[in-house]
Design an enzyme around this catalytic site. Structure first.
Site, PDB file in Angstrom:
ATOM      1  N   ASP A   1       2.186   6.826  -8.128  1.00  0.00           N
ATOM      2  CA  ASP A   1       3.259   6.255  -7.327  1.00  0.00           C
ATOM      3  C   ASP A   1       4.632   6.729  -7.792  1.00  0.00           C
ATOM      4  OD1 ASP A   1       1.145   4.913  -6.226  1.00  0.00           O
ATOM      5  OD2 ASP A   1       1.606   2.998  -7.171  1.00  0.00           O
TER       6      ASP A   1
ATOM      7  N   GLY B   1       0.796  -1.221   0.000  1.00  0.00           N
ATOM      8  CA  GLY B   1       0.000   0.000   0.000  1.00  0.00           C
ATOM      9  C   GLY B   1       0.824   1.264   0.000  1.00  0.00           C
ATOM     10  N   LEU B   2       2.158   1.141   0.006  1.00  0.00           N
ATOM     11  CA  LEU B   2       3.041   2.310   0.016  1.00  0.00           C
ATOM     12  C   LEU B   2       3.804   2.422  -1.295  1.00  0.00           C
ATOM     13  CD1 LEU B   2       4.465   1.807   3.613  1.00  0.00           C
ATOM     14  CD2 LEU B   2       2.560   3.271   2.913  1.00  0.00           C
ATOM     15  N   SER B   3       3.438   1.589  -2.248  1.00  0.00           N
ATOM     16  CA  SER B   3       4.081   1.522  -3.555  1.00  0.00           C
ATOM     17  C   SER B   3       5.549   1.165  -3.465  1.00  0.00           C
ATOM     18  CB  SER B   3       3.902   2.823  -4.338  1.00  0.00           C
ATOM     19  OG  SER B   3       4.210   2.591  -5.693  1.00  0.00           O
ATOM     20  N   SER B   4       5.838   0.096  -2.764  1.00  0.00           N
ATOM     21  CA  SER B   4       7.210  -0.408  -2.723  1.00  0.00           C
ATOM     22  C   SER B   4       7.636  -0.928  -4.088  1.00  0.00           C
ATOM     23  CB  SER B   4       7.330  -1.512  -1.666  1.00  0.00           C
ATOM     24  OG  SER B   4       6.395  -2.552  -1.908  1.00  0.00           O
ATOM     25  N   SER B   5       6.673  -1.393  -4.904  1.00  0.00           N
ATOM     26  CA  SER B   5       7.028  -1.889  -6.238  1.00  0.00           C
ATOM     27  C   SER B   5       7.580  -0.764  -7.107  1.00  0.00           C
ATOM     28  CB  SER B   5       5.814  -2.544  -6.908  1.00  0.00           C
ATOM     29  OG  SER B   5       4.750  -1.619  -7.037  1.00  0.00           O
ATOM     30  N   ALA B   6       6.916   0.389  -7.104  1.00  0.00           N
ATOM     31  CA  ALA B   6       7.430   1.535  -7.861  1.00  0.00           C
ATOM     32  C   ALA B   6       8.767   1.978  -7.302  1.00  0.00           C
ATOM     33  CB  ALA B   6       6.430   2.687  -7.819  1.00  0.00           C
TER      34      ALA B   6
END
Length: 391
Positions: A169, A121-126
């Site tokens: 993101d 939910g914190l956009s770790s992927s981006a």
């Protein structure tokens, strides 16, 4: 090289000029939930938690990266094709996939990546894709503009990872500045940084991890995007507006008045998604004005409204996150809060009074674990401050 050998080399050469470090923050979106993929208006803060990458260049395009968070390795050669394996290494090769479309890569890298594991939910992927893009560009003497960096990260996530993300993101994690709210129009790409006014009370950002990991690929995330597009396409048809390919249509293309005129003709699910979009855009406008005026109470109230609309109109949010929403709305010291990201498990965020954070943490933990005692070992609350974008 083994993981231990790479770590030893990085430590030994840390002051030699041969080892490099990048940090990319995670982000929260106070207002502008679920609208960036429809070219809506969004706001964001980068936070002082994120992805750290220490690395050095290779001369033969070899890639060898280890994670401090996950088992296995990302190993390969940039001259070879890479098939997605549905593991963490995909994000590195997804970054290379996007970068190679426009640039020739002659150098690879070896290093150690780590992320502060806070839950989805914190956009770790981006964050991790941006980190890899910046690193690969750096060792290959490629100077990427902020716009290029954002667009390449989007390309990697959409076309390699397989999630139809918007621009929020990546833009937030590149453009944000400490002590500023980012206000972004994802249709025009215009971005404005709004400095925290002197008359605004102090605040911090609480990240409340539900205890359940989130995963976008394969979730209902892509279906919600399609429902929004379907609503836009149908509204254009009802109003005899010009329309082209389905993939190129967005709710931002349709004036709010057209939606009000024809919303009763839409299937109920499509109408709900569209109603969330139009109301969220208005909340963003009101929220930006409140923030500029230092009115944290009003800003927070709008965040709560955004959370409710995400649950009732966008119809997302796991049962755990819905419980967190109820708790946040009834906790003294929280100005406003909602689940962070798409709402398929993961975490919630809240703008809070730092003088009351101990009481806030105690109440949320107590109330939440009454409902979900089995999540005691993974549930977590941390407090963050705003931060600069990738550096």
């Amino acid at each position: 090289m083994s993981k231990e050998e790479i770590k030893t080399f990085i430590e030994k050469e840390k002051n030699s000029g041969n080892v490099f470090h990048f940090f990319c923050p995670y982000r929260v979106c106070p207002l502008g939930a679920h609208v960036d993929h429809q070219l809506g208006l969004v706001t964001g803060f980068a936070i002082d938690k994120g992805t750290k990458f220490s690395f050095f260049a290779t001369e033969d395009c070899e890639i060898e990266v280890y994670s401090d968070n996950f088992e296995g390795m990302a190993i390969g050669n940039l001259n070879e094709e890479y098939e997605r394996q549905y593991i963490w290494a995909d994000y590195l090769f997804g970054a290379a996939y996007a970068l190679k479309k426009s640039y020739t890569l002659t150098k690879g890298l070896k290093g150690i990546v780590s992320g502060e594991v806070l839950g989805g939910g914190l956009s770790s992927s981006a964050s991790v894709i941006l980190t890899y893009l910046k690193s690969l560009a750096f060792v290959n003497d490629i100077n990427l503009t902020s716009v290029e960096l954002v667009n390449l990260a989007i390309d990697a996530e959409r076309n390699f990872i397989g999630v139809n993300v918007g621009k929020l993101d990546q833009s937030c994690e590149v453009l944000s500045k400490k002590n500023n709210l980012l206000y972004l129009d994802t249709k025009t790409d215009s971005a404005k940084l709004i400095k925290i006014p002197k008359n605004m009370p102090d605040f911090e950002i609480a990240i409340i991890f539900s205890g359940l990991e989130r995963k976008l690929a394969g979730s209902a995330y892509n279906m919600r995007v399609d429902e929004c597009k379907a609503a836009s396409y149908a509204l254009k048809g009802f109003a005899h507006l010009e329309y082209g390919k389905f993939n190129d249509t967005y709710l931002r293309d349709v004036p709010a008045g057209i939606f009000l005129q024809y919303k009763d003709k839409l299937p109920s699910n499509w109408a709900k998604r569209a109603e969330h979009f139009y109301s969220e855009n208005e909340r963003v406008k009101k929220g930006v004005k409140a923030f500029q005026n230092g009115n944290l109470e009003e800003f927070g109230k709008l965040i709560f409204e955004s959370g409710r609309s995400s649950i009732e109109k966008y119809e997302t949010g796991s049962e755990e996150l819905k419980v967190l929403q109820n708790i946040m709305e009834n906790t003294d010291g929280i100005y406003g809060g909602r689940f962070s990201g798409a709402g398929f498990n993961g975490c919630a965020m809240a703008v809070i009074n730092p003088e009351k954070k101990n009481e806030i943490a105690k109440k949320i933990r107590t109330e939440y674990l009454k409902s979900f005692p089995e999540l005691k070992s993974t549930f977590n609350i941390i407090f963050c401050k705003t931060a600069d974008g990738i550096n």
